[in-house]
Structures are given as C-alpha cells and as structure tokens.
Write a protein that holds these residues in place. Structure first.
Motif, PDB file in Angstrom:
ATOM      1  N   ALA A 160       4.943   5.284  -3.670  1.00 57.41           N
ATOM      2  CA  ALA A 160       4.243   6.401  -3.628  1.00 57.41           C
ATOM      3  C   ALA A 160       4.928   7.507  -4.465  1.00 57.41           C
ATOM      4  O   ALA A 160       4.309   8.629  -4.572  1.00 57.41           O
ATOM      5  CB  ALA A 160       4.224   6.937  -2.232  1.00 57.41           C
ATOM      6  N   GLU A 207       0.939  17.630  -2.817  1.00 63.01           N
ATOM      7  CA  GLU A 207       0.577  16.925  -3.979  1.00 63.01           C
ATOM      8  C   GLU A 207       1.178  17.243  -5.404  1.00 63.01           C
ATOM      9  O   GLU A 207       1.116  16.504  -6.313  1.00 63.01           O
ATOM     10  CB  GLU A 207      -0.874  17.023  -4.028  1.00 63.01           C
ATOM     11  N   THR A 230       0.935  -1.031  -0.012  1.00 58.13           N
ATOM     12  CA  THR A 230       0.133  -0.013   0.027  1.00 58.13           C
ATOM     13  C   THR A 230       0.935   1.289   0.054  1.00 58.13           C
ATOM     14  O   THR A 230       1.534   1.538   0.971  1.00 58.13           O
ATOM     15  CB  THR A 230      -0.988  -0.003   1.273  1.00 58.13           C
ATOM     16  N   LEU A 285       2.362   4.855   0.667  1.00 59.44           N
ATOM     17  CA  LEU A 285       2.150   5.976   1.547  1.00 59.44           C
ATOM     18  C   LEU A 285       1.353   7.045   0.793  1.00 59.44           C
ATOM     19  O   LEU A 285       1.406   7.301  -0.351  1.00 59.44           O
ATOM     20  CB  LEU A 285       3.440   6.239   2.073  1.00 59.44           C
ATOM     21  N   THR A 286       0.688   7.853   1.565  1.00 67.95           N
ATOM     22  CA  THR A 286      -0.211   8.985   1.199  1.00 67.95           C
ATOM     23  C   THR A 286       0.925  10.054   1.266  1.00 67.95           C
ATOM     24  O   THR A 286       1.779  10.211   1.739  1.00 67.95           O
ATOM     25  CB  THR A 286      -1.383   9.284   1.893  1.00 67.95           C
ATOM     26  N   ARG A 287       0.679  11.120   0.535  1.00 67.67           N
ATOM     27  CA  ARG A 287       1.538  12.490   0.398  1.00 67.67           C
ATOM     28  C   ARG A 287       1.352  13.157   1.879  1.00 67.67           C
ATOM     29  O   ARG A 287       2.400  13.515   2.491  1.00 67.67           O
ATOM     30  CB  ARG A 287       0.876  13.261  -0.486  1.00 67.67           C
ATOM     31  N   LYS A 288       0.366  12.843   2.533  1.00 66.30           N
ATOM     32  CA  LYS A 288       0.270  13.596   4.008  1.00 66.30           C
ATOM     33  C   LYS A 288       1.389  12.745   4.769  1.00 66.30           C
ATOM     34  O   LYS A 288       1.862  13.273   5.804  1.00 66.30           O
ATOM     35  CB  LYS A 288      -1.092  13.430   4.385  1.00 66.30           C
ATOM     36  N   GLU A 289       1.219  11.261   4.626  1.00 64.93           N
ATOM     37  CA  GLU A 289       1.987  10.324   5.540  1.00 64.93           C
ATOM     38  C   GLU A 289       3.755  10.872   5.260  1.00 64.93           C
ATOM     39  O   GLU A 289       4.293  10.780   6.095  1.00 64.93           O
ATOM     40  CB  GLU A 289       1.724   8.999   5.367  1.00 64.93           C
TER      41      GLU A 289
END
Length: 205
Positions: free
Chosen positions: A102, A27, A16, A18-22
C-alpha cells in the motif's frame, strides 16, 4: 561459489494492499515503508534524522514495521527528529507485505544488509526501493534503473533520495516494475535451484 537466494513475484500475487482508511492515513500522503527488527545495524536512526531534513510542506508518513519499531527507543528517536507525527510505529505484524503493497516507497537504511527479505519482497510487489551501499543489497540494483542506492550512515543522502522520489513520483511505478523484473529474471528461485543442483552434481564428480 555464490548462489543467491531467489524469490518469485508470483508468491505475492494474493497480497491485498491495505486501504488508506485501514492505515488511517489520508489519500494525498506519500507513504514510506521500512521493515526490520530494531538493531543499530538497521539504521533506523538515520531514517528518523532524514525525516527532519525533509521540507515541511512534503506530505509524507514513514511506517516502521518489525520487532522493536514501536519500542521506547524508537519512539524517542522519532521525538528527537522533531517530526514525530510523521511516523507510524507498527511493531511486529503478521502480514507486513500488505502494508508494503500500500506504500509509495520502500526504504532500507541499514548500515549493512545482505539480500534482505523485506527488500526482495518490496521488489516482488513492484515497489521502488532505496537501499544503502552497505553490504550486498546494492547488488540487487546494479542495473541502475530499478532502484536507488545511497551512502550508508548518511541521513542527508536518504533525505535527498526520498525527495527525489517525491519530486518524480509519477515515474516511480516504472522503477518498481523494473525492480520486479530484476527478481523475476535475475534473482528468481528457479535459478537458485538450478545452480544449487548443478553445484552438487559438480561436487559429486
């Protein structure tokens, strides 16, 4: 007899990203990942120099992962580049593929590199990859349309390749997909097993 170590993209289906926030990035940033233990042969020096050569208006970040990538020596290299704020020094991580997945681009600036684990993992994750012509890693991209090979030891060559990827970022998904296909069809672990078995049978007579 040369038998390549194989991989299988299926091994990474559960990763999975990672998100940009993590990751604590925005963005619109173009994320470049490089994984490796801090050694001169890994060429991190040339990647930090390449960062200095990139235009100031390109919103890139370079994520360095691996033992020593958060060391004083690496931090010094980043400072010397003049764009230390562009670097994210993660050091040793338990799950580098989640970071790699990511990112927009994977770069291996090594002076010499075999069929490196991180490179093949990035390919399994369908990431576009830049490697140097030092060592065997370039063999992964012999077909010519599934990645990018640059001259080893050249910060300018790395910078030019990164800029080319940035300018053509809309087509990087296709390059990454072809990289994944290369592992699936040419460097797959099932082929490694088959050829190894055949070699043992041949040696037994």
């Amino acid at each position: 007899v040369r038998i390549y170590r194989g991989y299988d993209p299926a091994w990474f289906t559960g990763i999975t990203p990672l998100t940009r926030k993590e990751m604590e990035v925005s963005e619109d940033e173009f994320l470049i990942c490089s994984v490796g233990i801090l050694r001169k042969v890994k060429g991190i020096k040339f990647l930090t120099e390449a960062a200095r050569l990139l235009p100031a208006d390109v919103p890139f970040r370079i994520i360095l992962i691996g033992d020593g990538t958060d060391s004083p020596d690496t931090l010094r290299l980043a400072q010397e580049s003049g764009v230390a704020e562009k670097f994210i020094h993660k050091g040793h991580l338990k799950n580098p593929p989640a970071w790699m997945a990511a990112c927009d681009l994977y770069v291996q600036p090594s002076l010499s590199e075999g069929l490196g684990r991180a490179i093949t993992e990035a390919m399994c994750l369908a990431k576009p990859v830049i490697v140097t012509d030092g060592g065997g890693a370039k063999e992964l991209f012999a077909r010519g349309d599934n990645g990018f090979v640059v001259r080893r030891g050249s910060a300018q060559a790395l910078a030019d390749a990164i800029m080319n990827c940035w300018k053509n970022k809309d087509s990087l998904g296709l390059v990454g997909a072809r990289a994944r296909e290369t592992i699936l069809h040419e460097f797959n672990h099932s082929e490694t097993i088959r050829r190894t078995y055949e070699l043992y049978c041949e040696l037994q007579g």
